[in-house]
Scaffold this motif. Structure first.
Motif, PDB file in Angstrom:
ATOM      1  N   GLY A  51     -44.533  15.711 -10.562  1.00 15.31           N
ATOM      2  CA  GLY A  51     -45.613  15.107 -11.345  1.00 15.31           C
ATOM      3  C   GLY A  51     -45.607  15.484 -12.810  1.00 15.31           C
ATOM      4  N   THR A  52     -44.914  16.563 -13.146  1.00 13.41           N
ATOM      5  CA  THR A  52     -44.851  17.003 -14.544  1.00 13.41           C
ATOM      6  C   THR A  52     -43.451  16.826 -15.104  1.00 13.41           C
ATOM      7  N   VAL A  53     -42.472  17.547 -14.574  1.00  9.26           N
ATOM      8  CA  VAL A  53     -41.130  17.531 -15.162  1.00  9.26           C
ATOM      9  C   VAL A  53     -40.413  16.199 -14.925  1.00  9.26           C
ATOM     10  N   TRP A  54     -40.298  15.777 -13.662  1.00  9.74           N
ATOM     11  CA  TRP A  54     -39.577  14.530 -13.376  1.00  9.74           C
ATOM     12  C   TRP A  54     -40.302  13.309 -13.930  1.00  9.74           C
ATOM     13  N   ALA A  55     -41.599  13.402 -14.152  1.00 17.73           N
ATOM     14  CA  ALA A  55     -42.378  12.262 -14.649  1.00 17.73           C
ATOM     15  C   ALA A  55     -42.347  12.144 -16.175  1.00 17.73           C
ATOM     16  N   ARG A  56     -41.775  13.129 -16.857  1.00 17.68           N
ATOM     17  CA  ARG A  56     -41.722  13.078 -18.323  1.00 17.68           C
ATOM     18  C   ARG A  56     -40.839  11.920 -18.791  1.00 17.68           C
ATOM     19  N   PRO A  57     -41.132  11.371 -19.954  1.00 15.75           N
ATOM     20  CA  PRO A  57     -40.362  10.223 -20.443  1.00 15.75           C
ATOM     21  C   PRO A  57     -39.058  10.590 -21.166  1.00 15.75           C
ATOM     22  N   GLY A  58     -38.806  11.852 -21.444  1.00 14.18           N
ATOM     23  CA  GLY A  58     -37.678  12.233 -22.297  1.00 14.18           C
ATOM     24  C   GLY A  58     -36.292  11.973 -21.738  1.00 14.18           C
ATOM     25  N   LEU A  59     -36.142  12.027 -20.423  1.00 13.59           N
ATOM     26  CA  LEU A  59     -34.858  11.767 -19.780  1.00 13.59           C
ATOM     27  C   LEU A  59     -35.066  10.724 -18.690  1.00 13.59           C
ATOM     28  N   SER A  60     -34.033   9.964 -18.420  1.00  9.88           N
ATOM     29  CA  SER A  60     -34.099   9.000 -17.324  1.00  9.88           C
ATOM     30  C   SER A  60     -33.966   9.745 -15.995  1.00  9.88           C
ATOM     31  N   LYS A  61     -34.271   9.056 -14.906  1.00 14.94           N
ATOM     32  CA  LYS A  61     -34.075   9.667 -13.590  1.00 14.94           C
ATOM     33  C   LYS A  61     -32.593   9.982 -13.377  1.00 14.94           C
ATOM     34  N   ARG A  62     -31.728   9.138 -13.854  1.00 14.57           N
ATOM     35  CA  ARG A  62     -30.287   9.394 -13.748  1.00 14.57           C
ATOM     36  C   ARG A  62     -29.923  10.701 -14.448  1.00 14.57           C
ATOM     37  N   GLU A  63     -30.392  10.857 -15.676  1.00 14.68           N
ATOM     38  CA  GLU A  63     -30.090  12.072 -16.435  1.00 14.68           C
ATOM     39  C   GLU A  63     -30.694  13.310 -15.770  1.00 14.68           C
ATOM     40  N   ARG A  64     -31.922  13.201 -15.307  1.00 14.10           N
ATOM     41  CA  ARG A  64     -32.557  14.330 -14.621  1.00 14.10           C
ATOM     42  C   ARG A  64     -31.796  14.686 -13.351  1.00 14.10           C
ATOM     43  N   SER A  65     -31.309  13.675 -12.671  1.00 16.27           N
ATOM     44  CA  SER A  65     -30.540  13.886 -11.454  1.00 16.27           C
ATOM     45  C   SER A  65     -29.272  14.682 -11.755  1.00 16.27           C
ATOM     46  N   ILE A  66     -28.575  14.329 -12.800  1.00 12.98           N
ATOM     47  CA  ILE A  66     -27.340  15.021 -13.190  1.00 12.98           C
ATOM     48  C   ILE A  66     -27.632  16.470 -13.557  1.00 12.98           C
ATOM     49  N   VAL A  67     -28.657  16.685 -14.360  1.00 13.81           N
ATOM     50  CA  VAL A  67     -29.038  18.045 -14.757  1.00 13.81           C
ATOM     51  C   VAL A  67     -29.425  18.866 -13.524  1.00 13.81           C
ATOM     52  N   THR A  68     -30.217  18.269 -12.661  1.00 20.38           N
ATOM     53  CA  THR A  68     -30.676  18.964 -11.458  1.00 20.38           C
ATOM     54  C   THR A  68     -29.500  19.356 -10.581  1.00 20.38           C
ATOM     55  N   LEU A  69     -28.562  18.444 -10.377  1.00 24.09           N
ATOM     56  CA  LEU A  69     -27.389  18.759  -9.560  1.00 24.09           C
ATOM     57  C   LEU A  69     -26.580  19.907 -10.160  1.00 24.09           C
ATOM     58  N   ALA A  70     -26.393  19.902 -11.457  1.00 23.23           N
ATOM     59  CA  ALA A  70     -25.638  20.982 -12.101  1.00 23.23           C
ATOM     60  C   ALA A  70     -26.345  22.323 -11.919  1.00 23.23           C
ATOM     61  N   LEU A  71     -27.655  22.334 -12.117  1.00 16.28           N
ATOM     62  CA  LEU A  71     -28.402  23.581 -11.966  1.00 16.28           C
ATOM     63  C   LEU A  71     -28.382  24.085 -10.528  1.00 16.28           C
ATOM     64  N   LEU A  72     -28.608  23.196  -9.585  1.00 17.21           N
ATOM     65  CA  LEU A  72     -28.618  23.606  -8.178  1.00 17.21           C
ATOM     66  C   LEU A  72     -27.247  24.105  -7.746  1.00 17.21           C
ATOM     67  N   ALA A  73     -26.199  23.429  -8.198  1.00 19.65           N
ATOM     68  CA  ALA A  73     -24.844  23.865  -7.864  1.00 19.65           C
ATOM     69  C   ALA A  73     -24.559  25.240  -8.471  1.00 19.65           C
ATOM     70  N   ALA A  74     -24.937  25.425  -9.725  1.00 19.93           N
ATOM     71  CA  ALA A  74     -24.698  26.700 -10.399  1.00 19.93           C
ATOM     72  C   ALA A  74     -25.425  27.845  -9.705  1.00 19.93           C
ATOM     73  N   LEU A  75     -26.586  27.546  -9.156  1.00 18.64           N
ATOM     74  CA  LEU A  75     -27.379  28.578  -8.491  1.00 18.64           C
ATOM     75  C   LEU A  75     -27.031  28.744  -7.015  1.00 18.64           C
ATOM     76  N   GLY A  76     -26.162  27.871  -6.498  1.00 19.45           N
ATOM     77  CA  GLY A  76     -25.730  27.986  -5.112  1.00 19.45           C
ATOM     78  C   GLY A  76     -26.755  27.541  -4.086  1.00 19.45           C
ATOM     79  N   HIS A  77     -27.599  26.597  -4.446  1.00 16.78           N
ATOM     80  CA  HIS A  77     -28.620  26.091  -3.529  1.00 16.78           C
ATOM     81  C   HIS A  77     -28.072  24.881  -2.766  1.00 16.78           C
ATOM     82  N   ASP A  78     -27.285  25.176  -1.743  1.00 15.75           N
ATOM     83  CA  ASP A  78     -26.509  24.157  -1.035  1.00 15.75           C
ATOM     84  C   ASP A  78     -27.350  23.035  -0.440  1.00 15.75           C
TER      85      ASP A  78
END
Length: 133
Positions: A51-78
């Motif tokens: 409701g706050t971060v993903w709903a912000r207008p600054g990045l598209s859902k595609r861009e947020r998805s890419i960032v999220t995947l990189a962060l989760l992968a880096a942190l090892g959250h399989d």
């Protein structure tokens, strides 16, 4: 009272965004599994993450998805990596986008983290492909 209505609005927005990214079946399963113990946590992530971060207008859902995947992968959250790879069907992030994100993970967070993320993504892609075959 202003905070309550603001929180309710943020929760409703979060639920809508969460459904648009993860899909109704996933969100319904998560909702069905909620107990009194984890209800505050589910409310928190729905309001804050969706409701706050993903709903912000600054990045598209595609861009947020890419960032999220990189962060989760880096942190090892399989499990979260797998969930968000599946979510790319709704966000518009392509397999090429995911590959590029994981290449960044290899350089900035380590080859083992990226190797694991690539393995997970390949498994998820195979499941997705089988479901559409």
């Amino acid at each position: 009272m202003g905070d309550v209505s603001k929180n309710e609005k943020r929760y409703r927005t979060g639920l809508d965004v969460r459904r648009s990214v993860l899909g109704d079946p996933h969100v319904d399963r998560a909702g069905d599994a909620v107990t009194d113990f984890d209800r505050p946590f589910q409310q928190l992530i729905t309001e804050a993450a969706w409701g706050t971060v993903w709903a912000r207008p600054g990045l598209s859902k595609r861009e947020r998805s890419i960032v999220t995947l990189a962060l989760l992968a880096a942190l090892g959250h399989d499990e979260e990596v797998a969930m968000h790879v599946r979510a790319t069907a709704n966000t518009g992030a392509s397999r090429d986008d995911i590959c590029e994100a994981f290449l960044h993970v290899a350089i900035y967070a380590g080859v083992p983290a990226a190797n694991r993320a690539f393995k997970i993504a390949k498994e998820v892609f195979a499941q997705m492909d089988d479901a559409h075959a």
